[in-house]
Write a protein that holds these residues in place. Structure first.
Motif, mmCIF file in Angstrom:
data_model
loop_
_atom_site.group_PDB
_atom_site.id
_atom_site.type_symbol
_atom_site.label_atom_id
_atom_site.label_comp_id
_atom_site.label_asym_id
_atom_site.label_seq_id
_atom_site.Cartn_x
_atom_site.Cartn_y
_atom_site.Cartn_z
ATOM 1 N N GLU A 51 -13.711 9.125 -2.376
ATOM 2 C CA GLU A 51 -13.084 10.465 -1.883
ATOM 3 C C GLU A 51 -12.970 10.711 -0.639
ATOM 4 O OE1 GLU A 51 -17.631 10.911 -3.087
ATOM 5 O OE2 GLU A 51 -16.045 10.041 -3.836
ATOM 6 N N GLY A 52 -13.720 10.122 0.380
ATOM 7 C CA GLY A 52 -13.509 10.183 1.675
ATOM 8 C C GLY A 52 -12.800 9.143 2.184
ATOM 9 N N GLN A 53 -11.927 8.428 1.833
ATOM 10 C CA GLN A 53 -11.368 7.107 2.262
ATOM 11 C C GLN A 53 -10.090 7.843 3.343
ATOM 12 O OE1 GLN A 53 -12.628 3.786 2.071
ATOM 13 N NE2 GLN A 53 -14.122 5.488 1.718
ATOM 14 N N HIS A 54 -9.561 8.822 2.639
ATOM 15 C CA HIS A 54 -8.361 9.373 3.532
ATOM 16 C C HIS A 54 -8.960 9.598 5.093
ATOM 17 C CE1 HIS A 54 -10.535 12.953 2.434
ATOM 18 N NE2 HIS A 54 -9.983 13.695 3.509
ATOM 19 N N ILE A 55 -10.044 10.006 5.320
ATOM 20 C CA ILE A 55 -10.659 10.436 6.530
ATOM 21 C C ILE A 55 -10.384 8.955 7.535
ATOM 22 C CG2 ILE A 55 -12.615 11.145 8.024
ATOM 23 C CD1 ILE A 55 -13.496 12.798 5.596
ATOM 24 N N ILE A 56 -10.878 7.921 6.792
ATOM 25 C CA ILE A 56 -10.918 6.571 7.787
ATOM 26 C C ILE A 56 -9.503 6.314 7.773
ATOM 27 C CG2 ILE A 56 -11.637 4.209 7.488
ATOM 28 C CD1 ILE A 56 -14.249 5.215 6.440
ATOM 29 N N PHE A 57 -8.472 6.172 6.881
ATOM 30 C CA PHE A 57 -7.352 5.783 6.981
ATOM 31 C C PHE A 57 -6.416 6.753 8.103
ATOM 32 C CE2 PHE A 57 -2.697 5.492 5.573
ATOM 33 C CZ PHE A 57 -2.678 4.256 5.687
ATOM 34 N N SER A 110 -7.655 -5.080 -2.557
ATOM 35 C CA SER A 110 -8.833 -4.363 -2.996
ATOM 36 C C SER A 110 -9.877 -4.263 -1.869
ATOM 37 C CB SER A 110 -9.384 -4.855 -4.464
ATOM 38 O OG SER A 110 -9.860 -6.079 -4.193
ATOM 39 N N GLN A 111 -9.724 -5.368 -0.897
ATOM 40 C CA GLN A 111 -10.719 -5.278 0.207
ATOM 41 C C GLN A 111 -10.385 -4.984 1.584
ATOM 42 O OE1 GLN A 111 -11.675 -9.405 -0.710
ATOM 43 N NE2 GLN A 111 -13.349 -8.778 -2.208
ATOM 44 N N LEU A 112 -9.322 -4.013 1.725
ATOM 45 C CA LEU A 112 -8.656 -3.622 2.891
ATOM 46 C C LEU A 112 -9.856 -2.738 3.492
ATOM 47 C CD1 LEU A 112 -5.354 -2.501 1.852
ATOM 48 C CD2 LEU A 112 -5.577 -4.456 3.503
ATOM 49 N N SER A 113 -10.160 -2.845 4.776
ATOM 50 C CA SER A 113 -11.335 -2.243 5.591
ATOM 51 C C SER A 113 -11.229 -0.786 5.409
ATOM 52 C CB SER A 113 -11.214 -2.665 6.994
ATOM 53 O OG SER A 113 -10.139 -2.271 7.581
ATOM 54 N N TRP A 114 -10.125 -0.315 5.303
ATOM 55 C CA TRP A 114 -10.286 1.199 5.396
ATOM 56 C C TRP A 114 -10.584 1.915 3.933
ATOM 57 C CZ3 TRP A 114 -5.929 -1.385 7.075
ATOM 58 C CH2 TRP A 114 -4.697 -1.352 5.958
ATOM 59 N N ASN A 115 -10.273 1.109 2.824
ATOM 60 C CA ASN A 115 -10.494 1.567 1.721
ATOM 61 C C ASN A 115 -12.197 1.117 1.282
ATOM 62 O OD1 ASN A 115 -8.314 2.871 1.268
ATOM 63 N ND2 ASN A 115 -7.228 0.805 0.627
ATOM 64 N N ASN A 116 -12.806 0.367 2.023
ATOM 65 C CA ASN A 116 -14.142 -0.111 1.765
ATOM 66 C C ASN A 116 -15.388 0.183 2.594
ATOM 67 O OD1 ASN A 116 -13.907 -2.127 -0.883
ATOM 68 N ND2 ASN A 116 -12.117 -2.729 0.445
ATOM 69 N N ALA A 117 -15.371 1.409 2.956
ATOM 70 C CA ALA A 117 -16.255 1.981 4.049
ATOM 71 C C ALA A 117 -17.159 3.361 3.686
ATOM 72 C CB ALA A 117 -15.543 2.108 5.367
ATOM 73 N N GLY A 118 -17.153 3.541 2.577
ATOM 74 C CA GLY A 118 -17.925 4.415 1.934
ATOM 75 C C GLY A 118 -17.473 5.066 0.787
ATOM 76 N N ALA A 119 -17.713 6.536 0.381
ATOM 77 C CA ALA A 119 -17.449 7.237 -0.910
ATOM 78 C C ALA A 119 -15.856 7.173 -0.889
ATOM 79 C CB ALA A 119 -17.948 8.558 -1.010
ATOM 80 N N ILE A 134 0.920 -1.252 -0.033
ATOM 81 C CA ILE A 134 0.038 -0.029 0.128
ATOM 82 C C ILE A 134 0.823 1.253 0.088
ATOM 83 C CG2 ILE A 134 -1.905 -0.985 1.298
ATOM 84 C CD1 ILE A 134 -0.922 0.094 3.854
ATOM 85 N N ASP A 135 0.273 2.335 -0.576
ATOM 86 C CA ASP A 135 1.014 3.579 -0.428
ATOM 87 C C ASP A 135 0.548 4.204 0.812
ATOM 88 O OD1 ASP A 135 -1.390 4.867 -0.612
ATOM 89 O OD2 ASP A 135 -1.380 5.395 -2.833
ATOM 90 N N ASP A 136 1.298 5.575 1.075
ATOM 91 C CA ASP A 136 1.111 6.246 2.293
ATOM 92 C C ASP A 136 -0.408 6.779 2.465
ATOM 93 O OD1 ASP A 136 1.136 8.349 0.468
ATOM 94 O OD2 ASP A 136 2.973 9.355 1.152
ATOM 95 N N LYS A 137 -1.048 6.826 1.712
ATOM 96 C CA LYS A 137 -2.521 6.933 1.777
ATOM 97 C C LYS A 137 -3.387 5.698 2.037
ATOM 98 C CE LYS A 137 -2.548 11.048 -0.962
ATOM 99 N NZ LYS A 137 -0.937 10.955 -1.117
ATOM 100 N N GLY A 138 -2.796 4.452 2.080
ATOM 101 C CA GLY A 138 -3.518 3.170 2.490
ATOM 102 C C GLY A 138 -3.990 2.679 1.244
ATOM 103 N N LEU A 139 -3.795 3.130 -0.052
ATOM 104 C CA LEU A 139 -4.309 2.692 -1.398
ATOM 105 C C LEU A 139 -3.424 1.389 -1.680
ATOM 106 C CD1 LEU A 139 -5.342 5.898 -2.775
ATOM 107 C CD2 LEU A 139 -7.044 4.342 -1.854
#
Length: 460
Positions: A196-202, A185-194, A161-166
């Motif tokens: 564009e907002g995934q950085h908030i969860i990461f 592709s199924q990491l929990s922090w990248n699969n919890a909503g829109a 993953i990169d430093d944004k969790g992607l």
């Protein structure tokens, strides 16, 4: 002697409130005074559901004081948007929590000695420390999920993953033997909503990883035999599950919707291991087409089914006439309710299999009651739970959406239901895991011993 006063704080989602409410009942049983802090919105839902349940309001007494603070969102904002909810509560709730503690002091309540906080509310650990309150933390999902989060620096180093969790690479990885394999592709922090907002969860995850260091003990709703590989990686996190409030299911566990008691009466009239139980938790949403396909699949099984359909389970477009006609066709064989006491349903002799989103509470409840799974994950950590069920424990199967449009067809659903129910090896594995869960929570079992350690610390 005055009781030790413990404040309990869940993340404001049903799947987090329930296990912490179960833990709170156990604390009360062991002589603690508990103040359970929900957001104002969730607090109102819990009280409303209790008042609508027979004897619910009376049952609440049980020694748990319910308190509430605002979550920072306006009344009309969508709290199922996790990005928005997390952003708001991280910024606004610290001040409100501090004020609540001051108000309780001013009202002459015993001083709060401990905060038992959801790991997802790591900001509260800093508030507690500032106020001289000791901290223990609770993880409500699988240990494997927490382990992957705690291993984020290594996943970055390895270039997964990169430093944004992607994900940098599209591949399946496994942290340790006995742990569930997971695709990047199924990491929990990248699969919890829109997206564009995934950085908030990461950002929340990485911040909470650091804040866990403020807690004197970490416990989680799992059991050693289910996740031996993950607990080997992080032996300091102690499993105290599978949690349940009481064997009689009499104590309320903070449901946001009123339970429909008819479901249990209906189950009583069904044959042994005959019913397909279908429930997708509190956040899953299906579009009208997938909803119809699921309904037709249940009809196609020819088996009795109990299906939980929340008022907000499907987006617009579902024809009321279509649904009425469907209900008429399956009347007597299919029961549809808006919510039920899931622990009681899964403990019922009539249930043959559980079609589930694989939320961790559902996973633990099904496992503890010896029910095979048909997995249909929706988001977050549910893919990881599915991997445990299908790849590691082998206590169920998963539905496969078709490649053309991602829809799980009625034939796929009904075929897999038959496969799960008819598989002797799954039945045997389910029995073994049920026995293992009972051993862990029984006298002298690892979860029982860990819970005793936890109690001893809180009594210090």
């Amino acid at each position: 002697m005055a009781k030790t006063h413990v404040m309990v704080l869940p993340m404001p989602c049903q799947g987090h409130v329930t296990p912490l409410m179960e833990l709170s009942h156990r604390l009360v049983d062991h002589g603690f005074e508990v103040t359970f802090v929900n957001t104002e919105v969730d607090h109102a839902l819990v009280l409303g559901a209790l008042q609508a349940s027979p004897g619910g309001a009376a049952a609440l007494g049980g020694g748990i004081h319910l308190a509430s603070i605002p979550d920072g969102l306006a009344d009309d904002e969508d709290r199922k948007d996790l990005n928005k909810l997390i952003d708001a509560y991280s910024r606004h709730m610290p001040g409100y929590l501090e004020r609540l503690v001051a108000d309780m002091d001013a009202a002459g309540r015993p001083k709060v000695k401990w905060l038992v906080g959801d790991v997802n509310m790591g900001w509260s650990f800093e508030v507690a420390k500032r106020l001289g309150i000791r901290v223990a933390c609770f993880w409500p999902a699988s240990m494997a999920c927490l382990a992957i989060m705690l291993k984020i620096p290594e996943l970055m180093e390895e270039g997964l993953i990169d430093d944004k969790g992607l994900p940098r690479r599209q591949e399946t990885f496994q942290l340790a033997p006995g742990m569930p394999p997971l695709h990047t592709s199924q990491l929990s922090w990248n699969n919890a909503g829109a997206p564009e907002g995934q950085h908030i969860i990461f950002d929340l995850v990485t911040r909470n990883n650091a804040l866990m260091g403020l807690a004197e003990m970490a416990v989680c709703n799992s059991f050693h035999d289910a996740e031996a590989g993950a607990f080997e990686l992080f032996p300091d996190v102690l499993p105290v599950g599978p949690l349940f409030a009481d064997p009689e299911f009499a104590k309320p566990v903070g449901h946001f919707l009123p339970e429909d008691a008819r479901s249990l009466q209906w189950l009583d009239a069904q044959g042994e291991r005959s019913v397909v139980y279908v429930a997708f938790g509190s956040l899953t949403i299906f579009d009208a087409r997938q909803f119809e396909e699921l309904a037709l699949g249940l009809e196609l099984t020819g088996r009795p089914f109990l299906w939980v359909v929340r008022p907000d389970f499907t987006t617009g477009g579902l024809s009321k006439a279509w649904l009425a006609e469907f209900q008429q066709r399956v009347a007597g064989r299919g029961m549809i309710v808006s919510w039920c006491s899931q622990q009681q349903v899964l403990a019922h002799r009539a249930v043959a299999c559980f079609v589930s989103h694989c939320g961790w509470n559902s996973t633990m409840e099904g496992t503890r009651n010896g029910v095979p799974f048909l997995c249909w994950p929706y988001f977050c950590d549910q893919y990881l739970s599915r991997s445990y069920i299908t790849d590691v424990w082998r206590t169920g199967l998963a539905v496969c959406p078709n490649n053309a449009d991602g829809i799980v067809t009625k034939e796929e659903l009904s075929g897999k239901v038959e496969e799960v129910i008819g598989d002797g090896e799954i039945k045997e594995r389910v029995r073994l895991f049920k026995d293992a869960a009972q051993r862990c929570i029984g006298e002298g079992g690892s979860s029982h011993e860990n819970f005793t350690k936890f109690m001893s610390l809180l009594k210090e």
